[in-house]
Design an enzyme around this catalytic site. Structure first.
Site, PDB file in Angstrom:
ATOM      1  N   GLU A 278       0.847  -1.192   0.000  1.00  0.00           N
ATOM      2  CA  GLU A 278       0.000   0.000   0.000  1.00  0.00           C
ATOM      3  C   GLU A 278       0.884   1.243   0.000  1.00  0.00           C
ATOM      4  O   GLU A 278       1.856   1.320   0.752  1.00  0.00           O
ATOM      5  CB  GLU A 278      -0.923   0.025   1.223  1.00  0.00           C
ATOM      6  CG  GLU A 278      -1.804   1.248   1.327  1.00  0.00           C
ATOM      7  CD  GLU A 278      -2.647   1.485   0.083  1.00  0.00           C
ATOM      8  OE1 GLU A 278      -2.716   2.648  -0.367  1.00  0.00           O
ATOM      9  OE2 GLU A 278      -3.232   0.510  -0.449  1.00  0.00           O
TER      10      GLU A 278
ATOM     11  N   ASP B  46       5.387   0.124  -4.132  1.00  0.00           N
ATOM     12  CA  ASP B  46       4.551  -0.088  -5.310  1.00  0.00           C
ATOM     13  C   ASP B  46       4.242  -1.573  -5.462  1.00  0.00           C
ATOM     14  O   ASP B  46       5.153  -2.407  -5.535  1.00  0.00           O
ATOM     15  CB  ASP B  46       5.270   0.427  -6.563  1.00  0.00           C
ATOM     16  CG  ASP B  46       4.492   0.129  -7.833  1.00  0.00           C
ATOM     17  OD1 ASP B  46       3.402   0.694  -8.007  1.00  0.00           O
ATOM     18  OD2 ASP B  46       4.964  -0.710  -8.628  1.00  0.00           O
TER      19      ASP B  46
ATOM     20  N   ASP C 142      -5.395  -5.246  -7.559  1.00  0.00           N
ATOM     21  CA  ASP C 142      -6.609  -4.472  -7.315  1.00  0.00           C
ATOM     22  C   ASP C 142      -6.316  -2.975  -7.271  1.00  0.00           C
ATOM     23  O   ASP C 142      -6.564  -2.315  -6.260  1.00  0.00           O
ATOM     24  CB  ASP C 142      -7.219  -4.965  -5.988  1.00  0.00           C
ATOM     25  CG  ASP C 142      -8.462  -4.205  -5.581  1.00  0.00           C
ATOM     26  OD1 ASP C 142      -9.092  -3.596  -6.454  1.00  0.00           O
ATOM     27  OD2 ASP C 142      -8.780  -4.209  -4.378  1.00  0.00           O
TER      28      ASP C 142
END
Length: 279
Positions: A118, A143, A164
């Protein structure tokens, strides 16, 4: 680049189809005793309070999980998903919704590893808090596209991956295909799941074409549209593309998706359940 926060959208119809597929895949993958690596490239905060200011601003969960929470289906797979969400709530009242990290944590065993990426600073801090306490879980402020490729092939030789991104950056659609192609070249036997929103149908068609042309085998697509495609406003549908799916996944989604259309969509809603590439 870092403005997207899933707390505004937790529990909406897109989450329902995403997490239903995720739960089905992880339930199957953890049947074997062998260790499993789970990799979540865009994890978000991981857990959401539906009474929060963010969730209440949009109230998208009212058109998603709230419509299912007291529903009992003739299909056990949908009931299992509803019961999973209930396990994160203390009462019969819907108050919390788990993101993909907490759903994954529910299935991961002592011998498994979880990798969660995240970049949003606030969500990263929340994710670290929500996923603390287990030595087998790693949270990284990096990343996720790059992180995924760097973790493959896993030492366990078994991997389940959720890609996602928020698709705030239009290049994300192409980046998904390029990253997945690299990942597949490194580890062709992993199970890969791609979530996508339908805002512009042409972008999804191009992504499908890129995956079909990539040389990957056994690709399935599952989509829930709450209304017909339109150029007028926002997301009308979302779906999951799964590479190397469990053998009963399509059979399950063929049963459950029509029910979800009836429960969550307007009269123009529809579903897709397709084998994009054969085994």
């Amino acid at each position: 680049m870092l403005s997207y926060r899933h707390s505004f959208h937790a529990g909406n119809p897109a989450d329902v189809v995403k997490h239903l597929v995720l739960a089905q895949v992880l339930s199957y993958q953890t049947l074997k005793d062998k260790p499993l690596d789970y990799i979540d490239t865009h994890s978000g905060a991981g857990f959401f309070e539906l009474a929060s200011a963010d969730a209440q601003k949009t109230q998208e969960y009212l058109n998603g999980i709230a419509k299912l929470y007291q529903h009992r289906s003739e299909h056990q797979e949908l009931n299992d998903y509803i019961d999973l969400i209930k396990s994160f709530n203390d009462t019969e009242q819907l108050a919390f919704y788990p993101g993909s990290p907490k759903i994954a944590e529910h299935f991961l065993r002592r011998q498994d590893k979880g990798w969660f990426f995240e970049l949003h600073p606030r969500d990263l801090a929340l994710l670290q808090e929500n996923m603390s306490g287990k030595r087998s879980i790693r949270v990284r402020g990096e990343d996720g596209f790059t992180g995924l490729v760097g973790l493959l092939p896993p030492a366990s030789r078994r991997a389940c991956v959720l890609i996602d991104p928020p698709y705030e950056i239009k290049d994300d659609y192409d980046t998904v295909v390029k990253t997945l192609t690299k990942a597949y070249q490194r580890f062709a036997t992993g199970t890969y799941m791609i979530w996508y929103p339908v805002v512009d149908r042409e972008r999804i068609e191009r992504m499908e074409e890129g995956l079909i042309a990539s040389g990957m085998r056994n690709i399935q697509l599952f989509e829930l549209a709450t209304e017909a495609d339109t150029d007028v406003h926002g997301m009308t549908a979302s779906g999951m593309i799964v590479i190397n799916p469990p053998w009963k996944l399509k059979q399950t989604m063929d049963k459950v998706l029509p029910e979800l259309v009836n429960l969550l969509s307007d009269s123009s809603g529809f579903y897709r359940s397709e084998q994009l590439v054969a085994e």
